[in-house]
Design an enzyme around this catalytic site. Structure first.
Site, PDB file in Angstrom:
ATOM      1  N   HIS A  45       0.943  -0.961   0.154  1.00  0.00           N
ATOM      2  CA  HIS A  45       0.060  -0.190  -0.264  1.00  0.00           C
ATOM      3  C   HIS A  45       1.487   1.208  -0.447  1.00  0.00           C
ATOM      4  O   HIS A  45       0.405   2.817  -0.797  1.00  0.00           O
ATOM      5  CB  HIS A  45      -1.138   0.444   1.184  1.00  0.00           C
ATOM      6  CG  HIS A  45      -2.255  -0.659   1.103  1.00  0.00           C
ATOM      7  ND1 HIS A  45      -3.236  -1.137   0.183  1.00  0.00           N
ATOM      8  CD2 HIS A  45      -2.822  -1.870   2.595  1.00  0.00           C
ATOM      9  CE1 HIS A  45      -3.830  -1.543   0.277  1.00  0.00           C
ATOM     10  NE2 HIS A  45      -3.981  -2.023   1.693  1.00  0.00           N
ATOM     11  N   HIS A  61       7.871  -3.919   7.969  1.00  0.00           N
ATOM     12  CA  HIS A  61       7.104  -4.322   9.507  1.00  0.00           C
ATOM     13  C   HIS A  61       7.179  -4.863  10.631  1.00  0.00           C
ATOM     14  O   HIS A  61       6.692  -5.575  11.509  1.00  0.00           O
ATOM     15  CB  HIS A  61       5.816  -3.133   9.481  1.00  0.00           C
ATOM     16  CG  HIS A  61       4.530  -3.667   8.693  1.00  0.00           C
ATOM     17  ND1 HIS A  61       4.976  -3.701   7.446  1.00  0.00           N
ATOM     18  CD2 HIS A  61       4.160  -4.262   9.771  1.00  0.00           C
ATOM     19  CE1 HIS A  61       3.897  -3.922   7.050  1.00  0.00           C
ATOM     20  NE2 HIS A  61       2.861  -4.520   7.740  1.00  0.00           N
TER      21      HIS A  61
HETATM   22  P1  PAD Z   1      -3.354 -10.054   1.193  1.00  0.00           P
HETATM   23  O1  PAD Z   1      -3.172  -9.478  -0.303  1.00  0.00           O
HETATM   24  O2  PAD Z   1      -2.739 -11.621   1.092  1.00  0.00           O
HETATM   25  O3  PAD Z   1      -5.032 -10.712   0.988  1.00  0.00           O
HETATM   26  C1  PAD Z   1      -5.869 -10.067   0.587  1.00  0.00           C
HETATM   27  C2  PAD Z   1      -7.311 -10.686   0.009  1.00  0.00           C
HETATM   28  O4  PAD Z   1      -8.183  -9.668  -0.490  1.00  0.00           O
HETATM   29  C3  PAD Z   1      -6.700 -11.826  -1.201  1.00  0.00           C
HETATM   30  O5  PAD Z   1      -6.774 -12.761  -0.631  1.00  0.00           O
HETATM   31  C4  PAD Z   1      -7.756 -11.279  -2.131  1.00  0.00           C
HETATM   32  O6  PAD Z   1      -7.638 -11.767  -3.146  1.00  0.00           O
HETATM   33  C5  PAD Z   1      -8.466 -10.950  -1.633  1.00  0.00           C
HETATM   34  N1  PAD Z   1      -9.841  -9.897  -2.674  1.00  0.00           N
HETATM   35  C6  PAD Z   1      -9.606  -8.761  -3.184  1.00  0.00           C
HETATM   36  N2  PAD Z   1     -10.400  -8.382  -3.825  1.00  0.00           N
HETATM   37  C7  PAD Z   1     -10.826  -8.575  -3.557  1.00  0.00           C
HETATM   38  C8  PAD Z   1     -12.803  -8.866  -3.019  1.00  0.00           C
HETATM   39  N3  PAD Z   1     -13.960  -7.779  -3.474  1.00  0.00           N
HETATM   40  N4  PAD Z   1     -13.186  -9.638  -2.644  1.00  0.00           N
HETATM   41  C9  PAD Z   1     -12.831 -10.403  -1.788  1.00  0.00           C
HETATM   42  N5  PAD Z   1     -11.795 -10.968  -1.862  1.00  0.00           N
HETATM   43  C10 PAD Z   1     -10.910  -9.872  -2.282  1.00  0.00           C
HETATM   44  O7  PAD Z   1      -3.252  -8.674   1.699  1.00  0.00           O
HETATM   45  P2  PAD Z   1      -2.797  -9.391   3.414  1.00  0.00           P
HETATM   46  O8  PAD Z   1      -3.965 -10.017   3.828  1.00  0.00           O
HETATM   47  O9  PAD Z   1      -1.196  -9.028   3.903  1.00  0.00           O
HETATM   48  O10 PAD Z   1      -3.873  -7.329   3.722  1.00  0.00           O
HETATM   49  C11 PAD Z   1      -4.342  -7.830   3.371  1.00  0.00           C
HETATM   50  C12 PAD Z   1      -5.788  -6.144   4.158  1.00  0.00           C
HETATM   51  O11 PAD Z   1      -5.345  -6.018   5.635  1.00  0.00           O
HETATM   52  C13 PAD Z   1      -4.729  -5.190   3.769  1.00  0.00           C
HETATM   53  O12 PAD Z   1      -5.628  -3.760   3.521  1.00  0.00           O
HETATM   54  C14 PAD Z   1      -3.732  -4.716   4.344  1.00  0.00           C
HETATM   55  O13 PAD Z   1      -2.568  -3.413   4.116  1.00  0.00           O
HETATM   56  C15 PAD Z   1      -3.777  -4.703   5.934  1.00  0.00           C
HETATM   57  C16 PAD Z   1      -3.547  -4.827   7.162  1.00  0.00           C
HETATM   58  N6  PAD Z   1      -4.416  -4.173   8.503  1.00  0.00           N
HETATM   59  C17 PAD Z   1      -3.264  -3.781   9.256  1.00  0.00           C
HETATM   60  C18 PAD Z   1      -4.180  -3.571  10.853  1.00  0.00           C
HETATM   61  O14 PAD Z   1      -3.693  -3.024  11.556  1.00  0.00           O
HETATM   62  N7  PAD Z   1      -5.577  -2.842  10.297  1.00  0.00           N
HETATM   63  C19 PAD Z   1      -2.091  -5.063   9.570  1.00  0.00           C
HETATM   64  C20 PAD Z   1      -1.818  -5.356   7.974  1.00  0.00           C
HETATM   65  C21 PAD Z   1      -2.203  -5.773   7.473  1.00  0.00           C
HETATM   66 ZN    ZN Z   2       1.186  -5.843   8.362  1.00  0.00          ZN
END
Ligand code: PAD
Ligand code: ZN
Length: 367
Positions: A45, A61
């Site tokens: 991101h 991170h």
């Molecule tokens: P990832 O890319 O491994 O997983 C995202 C998943 O979403 C994939 O399996 C995609 O196929 C699926 N996807 C995408 N679009 C759609 C849709 N429209 N409908 C259904 N499924 C879909 O990413 P990740 O698991 O490493 O991270 C996921 C999010 O969590 C990402 O935005 C990241 O920045 C966030 C995150 N937040 C925190 C926090 O503290 N809130 C910490 C770490 C990651």
């Molecule tokens: Zn993370």
């Protein structure tokens, strides 16, 4: 000292592996020799500009490593200790730390926003130019300096590659279940996004004793993983409307908890629309910071639905990391199956390209 590090110079560019100067740790800081770093979507991101960070920056991170050197006045760590860097530093004494919500502490936010350590400077330089820290961790570097309070000691015999995963993906996903939503046994849960973090929401929900665990994704391989991690039902949102499918699976009632682990306003709305009365939607996915989402006041008020978020799994890392290690050792938390690929550090851009293509679950780079 010198270290190879992956630097992001500008939004939209690939990571550039360069040799940087790493200053020794100052008082209250430690130098970590990284062993492994996790490939999380949050770094992506930043690369795509969805998430802001001061540049140029050494991203990463999620990681694990060994303390190589400690600065003056460091009392809790010594060279040789195995550690997980914590990406939200917490002061330990503020209102939020005292309330068991250290991810909301202002100190961690300061480091995240400025890209500098607490004294306002960085320990990385490239030909004299200041290079920023990411979230106070910068695990995409052979060596990184972090505050002593942001390095958590783990047992020496715990595998460092598995340990890296605990630092973000696992603690964020499982923590969102345990501390964000406080999922109750016997409840119904939907998870939008079964990637590296979402899969940990799924296994967290299974550990918490949820009865119905409905995984939603667009990719068949992710839904296959979801089943292996405890999903009782899967929905391919490319083929059917996930909100309707969730209502059908719950006899029209909707789910008690819906987690959004993608980072899109449309799927946040889908998560909210999948709820039962008094149901709770928990947003974990990160969207561009200016994005907004709207929900019908009708269901918010008359059905007492809840829309909230969870950062860093709403966790208390010093309590939760040992708990996660225990769950892994007891065979209840899947880490071996979570780690689907290991790349050499030199191939970090390929690891991100594979994440973008939706391959595997969670991968790491090793040094
Ligand atoms: P990832 O890319 O491994 O997983 C995202 C998943 O979403 C994939 O399996 C995609 O196929 C699926 N996807 C995408 N679009 C759609 C849709 N429209 N409908 C259904 N499924 C879909 O990413 P990740 O698991 O490493 O991270 C996921 C999010 O969590 C990402 O935005 C990241 O920045 C966030 C995150 N937040 C925190 C926090 O503290 N809130 C910490 C770490 C990651
Ligand atoms: Zn993370």
């Amino acid at each position: 000292m010198k270290a190879k590090a992956a630097i992001l110079f500008a939004v939209g560019k690939k990571l550039d592996i360069r040799v940087v100067d790493v200053e020794p740790p100052r008082p209250g800081e430690v130098l970590i020799q990284m062993a492994a770093a996790g490939i999380c979507h949050s770094d992506l991101h930043v690369m795509t500009g969805h998430l802001e960070a001061p540049l140029p920056v050494i991203l990463g991170h999620e990681g694990s490593g060994v303390v190589a050197e400690v600065g003056p006045a460091v009392t809790s760590l010594k060279p040789g200790d195995h550690v997980i860097p914590l990406w939200r530093l917490s002061c330990g004494v503020c209102e939020y730390c005292s309330d068991g919500r250290p991810a909301l502490c202002a100190e961690g936010l300061q480091i995240r926003k400025t890209g500098r350590l607490l004294d306002g400077s960085t320990r990385f330089k490239l030909n004299g130019m200041e290079i920023k820290h990411f979230a106070g961790v910068s695990s995409f570097s052979e060596y990184s300096v972090v505050p002593e309070k942001a390095a958590f000691k783990i047992p020496d015999d715990f595998p460092l590659d598995r340990a890296a995963l605990l630092g973000c993906g696992v603690i964020t996903g499982v923590g969102a279940v345990f501390h964000g939503a406080r999922v109750k046994p016997g409840s119904s849960v939907a998870i939008f996004g079964s990637g590296g973090v979402g899969i940990n929401v799924i296994q967290g929900a299974a550990i918490a004793g949820a009865e119905k665990i409905i995984a939603v994704d667009l990719l068949a391989n992710k839904l296959e993983f979801a089943r292996r991690f405890g999903a009782t039902h899967t929905i391919n949102a490319k083929e059917v409307d996930p909100v309707e499918a969730i209502r059908t699976l719950t006899d029209g009632r909707g789910v008690d908890y819906a987690f959004e682990v993608i980072g899109l306003p449309a799927t946040i709305r889908q998560a909210y629309d999948s709820l039962s009365k008094r149901g709770m939607a928990i947003v974990v996915g990160v969207t561009p910071m200016t994005m907004e989402v709207s929900v019908p006041i009708m269901t918010l008020v008359f059905e007492e639905r809840v829309l909230t978020g969870s950062i860093y799994g709403s966790s208390r890392p010093r309590i939760d990391i040992p708990m996660l290690i225990n769950l892994y050792r007891a065979g209840k938390l899947k880490l071996d199956e979570l780690l689907t690929r290991t790349y050499p550090f030199s191939q970090i851009n390929e690891a991100y390209a594979a994440l973008e293509r939706g391959e595997g679950l969670r991968s790491i780079v090793t040094f």
